[in-house]
Design a protein around this motif. Structure first.
Motif, PDB file in Angstrom:
ATOM      1  N   VAL A 218       0.877  -1.171   0.000  1.00 32.64           N
ATOM      2  CA  VAL A 218       0.000   0.000   0.000  1.00 32.64           C
ATOM      3  C   VAL A 218       0.909   1.214   0.000  1.00 32.64           C
ATOM      4  O   VAL A 218       1.616   1.471   0.984  1.00 32.64           O
ATOM      5  N   LEU A 219       0.939   1.940  -1.104  1.00 32.92           N
ATOM      6  CA  LEU A 219       1.772   3.128  -1.258  1.00 32.92           C
ATOM      7  C   LEU A 219       0.904   4.358  -1.073  1.00 32.92           C
ATOM      8  O   LEU A 219      -0.219   4.406  -1.573  1.00 32.92           O
ATOM      9  N   VAL A 220       1.418   5.373  -0.376  1.00 30.33           N
ATOM     10  CA  VAL A 220       0.598   6.548  -0.089  1.00 30.33           C
ATOM     11  C   VAL A 220       1.361   7.834  -0.384  1.00 30.33           C
ATOM     12  O   VAL A 220       2.590   7.879  -0.332  1.00 30.33           O
ATOM     13  N   GLY A 221       0.591   8.878  -0.675  1.00 32.40           N
ATOM     14  CA  GLY A 221       1.109  10.228  -0.813  1.00 32.40           C
ATOM     15  C   GLY A 221       0.111  11.184  -0.182  1.00 32.40           C
ATOM     16  O   GLY A 221      -1.102  11.068  -0.414  1.00 32.40           O
ATOM     17  N   GLY A 222       0.578  12.109   0.635  1.00 28.95           N
ATOM     18  CA  GLY A 222      -0.321  13.061   1.271  1.00 28.95           C
ATOM     19  C   GLY A 222      -0.993  12.537   2.527  1.00 28.95           C
ATOM     20  O   GLY A 222      -1.923  13.166   3.043  1.00 28.95           O
ATOM     21  N   PHE A 223      -0.561  11.390   3.029  1.00 28.68           N
ATOM     22  CA  PHE A 223      -1.076  10.810   4.268  1.00 28.68           C
ATOM     23  C   PHE A 223       0.087  10.468   5.194  1.00 28.68           C
ATOM     24  O   PHE A 223       1.189  10.148   4.737  1.00 28.68           O
ATOM     25  N   LYS A 224      -0.169  10.490   6.485  1.00 30.26           N
ATOM     26  CA  LYS A 224       0.772   9.975   7.467  1.00 30.26           C
ATOM     27  C   LYS A 224       0.386   8.540   7.786  1.00 30.26           C
ATOM     28  O   LYS A 224      -0.778   8.248   8.061  1.00 30.26           O
ATOM     29  N   VAL A 225       1.342   7.631   7.714  1.00 34.28           N
ATOM     30  CA  VAL A 225       1.085   6.216   7.971  1.00 34.28           C
ATOM     31  C   VAL A 225       1.238   5.943   9.465  1.00 34.28           C
ATOM     32  O   VAL A 225       2.329   6.081  10.022  1.00 34.28           O
ATOM     33  N   LEU A 226       0.141   5.555  10.115  1.00 40.29           N
ATOM     34  CA  LEU A 226       0.156   5.272  11.550  1.00 40.29           C
ATOM     35  C   LEU A 226       0.397   3.802  11.838  1.00 40.29           C
ATOM     36  O   LEU A 226       0.903   3.453  12.903  1.00 40.29           O
ATOM     37  N   ASP A 227       0.007   2.931  10.917  1.00 42.37           N
ATOM     38  CA  ASP A 227       0.168   1.493  11.109  1.00 42.37           C
ATOM     39  C   ASP A 227       0.303   0.835   9.744  1.00 42.37           C
ATOM     40  O   ASP A 227      -0.367   1.231   8.782  1.00 42.37           O
ATOM     41  N   TYR A 228       1.187  -0.152   9.655  1.00 41.10           N
ATOM     42  CA  TYR A 228       1.439  -0.829   8.382  1.00 41.10           C
ATOM     43  C   TYR A 228       1.855  -2.252   8.702  1.00 41.10           C
ATOM     44  O   TYR A 228       2.901  -2.475   9.305  1.00 41.10           O
ATOM     45  N   LYS A 229       1.033  -3.235   8.311  1.00 39.80           N
ATOM     46  CA  LYS A 229       1.307  -4.600   8.741  1.00 39.80           C
ATOM     47  C   LYS A 229       0.738  -5.615   7.760  1.00 39.80           C
ATOM     48  O   LYS A 229      -0.188  -5.321   6.999  1.00 39.80           O
ATOM     49  N   ALA A 230       1.305  -6.818   7.796  1.00 43.07           N
ATOM     50  CA  ALA A 230       0.765  -7.955   7.058  1.00 43.07           C
ATOM     51  C   ALA A 230      -0.284  -8.640   7.909  1.00 43.07           C
ATOM     52  O   ALA A 230      -0.139  -8.756   9.127  1.00 43.07           O
ATOM     53  N   VAL A 231      -1.361  -9.082   7.242  1.00 42.60           N
ATOM     54  CA  VAL A 231      -2.505  -9.672   7.937  1.00 42.60           C
ATOM     55  C   VAL A 231      -2.891 -10.973   7.230  1.00 42.60           C
ATOM     56  O   VAL A 231      -3.044 -10.982   6.002  1.00 42.60           O
TER      57      VAL A 231
END
Length: 248
Positions: A218-231
């Protein structure tokens, strides 16, 4: 009076393998029947619906739009109903007669302002991107869901297309099965041409029973990433990717 906190967004990207169950490499042979018959998929879809219910938006890859192997059930429709998503859309990209079909899909608790789908270039047809727009004015953002090819040359063409398509979006999410790591050489055009940035850290998503390779992002622009994990995503051979985002 203090301002109300800005709500976060919880997103999930999942290659659901059309609801099939694969728990070891040998299953690709011993359970090959699952690629043409619907048996056993309903339980996996119910587990996926339970997982999806924890998120605001879900992007699916390898979702069957209705063929023999899914019991002629549109899997995105089924998951949206089971997980109580009021909005959903499906982009069928590949169909093998009435035996099997595959595509990208969106499940959303937010109403999109626009939905578009595009075929991606490549040596073999059957890949695409589903593009949804949300919000208006300063709150506007876009979500793109895709599944790229196995071959490097085709991915280069597809990533170049995506870089051009998404170039003017300052607030953006691109999710899916990229079939390559986020720092593969062909990914550079995407980072150069858009607001998208690499993930905050590396996670392994394939194979799901002993993850070693990072293929799903999941690539983002203009957002702050608070959590990033495999599920874990039911019986799929890919782990899903779950993120929590805060608009900048």
């Amino acid at each position: 009076m203090a301002d109300a906190p800005t709500p976060t967004l919880r997103l999930l990207s999942a290659n659901i393998q059309a609801g099939s169950s694969t728990r070891a490499y040998r299953d690709y042979v011993t359970r090959s029947w699952s690629h043409v018959l619907p048996s056993g998929k309903r339980l996996n879809l119910d587990s996926l619906a339970e997982l999806a219910s924890n998120y605001d938006l879900v992007g699916l890859q390898e979702s069957d739009p209705g063929s023999l192997r899914s019991g002629f059930t549109n899997q995105a429709d089924y998951l949206a109903e089971r997980a109580h998503f009021p909005f959903w859309s499906h982009q069928p990209n590949r169909r093998i007669s009435r035996i099997a079909g595959s595509g990208n899909a969106l499940l959303s608790r937010l109403q999109p302002t626009d939905l578009l789908d595009y075929a991606l270039p490549g040596r073999i047809a059957g890949r695409g991107v589903l593009l949804a727009s949300f919000g208006e004015g300063a709150d506007a953002w876009q979500l793109a869901i895709t599944h790229l090819s196995l071959g490097v040359k085709s991915r280069q063409l597809q990533l170049g297309f995506l870089a051009e398509l998404l170039a003017d979006s300052p607030r953006l999410v691109l999710m899916g099965d990229f079939n390559c790591d986020f720092d593969a050489p062909e990914m550079r055009a995407l980072y150069r041409g858009t607001s998208l940035e690499p993930p905050p850290h590396r996670i392994a998503t394939f194979p799901s029973w002993a993850p070693q390779r990072g293929l799903d992002h999941v690539l983002v622009g203009g957002f702050k990433v608070l959590d990033y994990k495999a599920v874990p995503a039911a019986g799929s051979d890919h782990m899903a990717v779950g993120v929590e985002l805060l608009p900048k």
